[in-house]
Design an enzyme around this catalytic site. Structure first.
Site, PDB file in Angstrom:
ATOM      1  CG  ASP A 101      -2.020  -1.019   1.153  1.00  0.00           C
ATOM      2  OD1 ASP A 101      -2.270  -1.532   0.047  1.00  0.00           O
ATOM      3  OD2 ASP A 101      -2.623  -1.315   2.198  1.00  0.00           O
ATOM      4  NE  ARG A 102       0.491   8.323  -2.106  1.00  0.00           N
ATOM      5  CZ  ARG A 102      -0.129   9.445  -2.427  1.00  0.00           C
ATOM      6  NH1 ARG A 102      -1.450   9.487  -2.444  1.00  0.00           N
ATOM      7  NH2 ARG A 102       0.561  10.532  -2.728  1.00  0.00           N
TER       8      ARG A 102
END
Length: 233
Positions: A101-102
């Site tokens: 995920d970012r």
């Protein structure tokens, strides 16, 4: 050899991405556009991708990147956000093995070998992934044990993980989560099931490969012999 495997071995992309390229009609064999995923490539076939010859002879490489927070785990981003490829100043066609995920930091592998990427992501190889998870909740031991036995989440996702309490750090409780599959947002969904929100998430290990002293935003090459031993090829 099946077409997607041929393309992946040639370093075009992962097998899943190659399937997408085939469906979109980007692959040409002996002058004929191919969109059948079951197509087999024969020894003397002439395979083109966007009118460029695709050949099996290439030098496979694997890099370890210490992914910083706020970076997208894709080759490119339509919103022009920073991606992991911005850390590689090379003309090699590279792509990540799986995604983070970012806002997740830590270990991510980047390669030009689609077949290798497929094997490292396939559940049958039981590739271990370790995460360090910060939360604000001291989770009951019995709840943690239930995850190790396997549970069904609200979204229908079946998950199984070993979660161990590591330490209390100021007002945070730190856990290690060990998983053997790479399902989307799996760690965050597990802690949501445990009525806890993940405050920060860091992947500390993938397939036994750790960062060591590698700084955030830095990368280094990984020996292919190490990778092959992991997947027994």
């Amino acid at each position: 050899m099946r077409l997607n495997k041929f393309l992946a071995k040639a370093g075009l992309a992962s097998r899943r991405k190659c399937d997408e390229l085939i469906k979109k009609g980007f692959i040409n064999i002996n002058g004929v556009i191919i969109d059948d995923l079951s197509t087999q490539v024969k020894e003397n076939d002439y395979v083109l991708y966007k009118n460029k010859l695709v050949q099996l002879k290439f030098n496979p490489v694997v890099y370890l990147l210490n992914k910083p927070k706020g970076v997208i785990s894709t080759v490119n981003d339509p919103q022009n956000r920073k991606t992991i490829m911005d850390f590689f100043l090379t003309e090699e066609r590279l792509f990540p093995i799986g995604r983070l995920d970012r806002d997740t930091t830590g270990v991510i592998l980047v390669t030009n070998d689609g077949d290798l990427a497929h094997k490292l992501m396939h559940p049958k190889y039981n590739i271990e992934r370790k995460y360090i998870v910060d939360t604000k909740l001291n989770i009951n031991k019995n709840k943690l044990k239930s995850i190790s036995n396997g549970v069904l989440l609200e979204n229908g996702q079946k998950v199984k993980a070993n979660i161990n309490f590591l330490e209390k750090k100021f007002n945070r409780f730190v856990y290690e989560a060990i998983l053997f599959e790479g399902k989307n947002r799996e760690v965050k969904n597990i802690f949501k099931f445990l009525d806890s929100k993940v405050e920060s998430l860091h992947r500390s290990s993938f397939a036994g490969i750790v960062l060591g002293k590698l700084k955030s935003g830095h990368s280094k090459k990984i020996s292919l012999n190490i990778i092959r031993k992991i997947i027994n090829t």
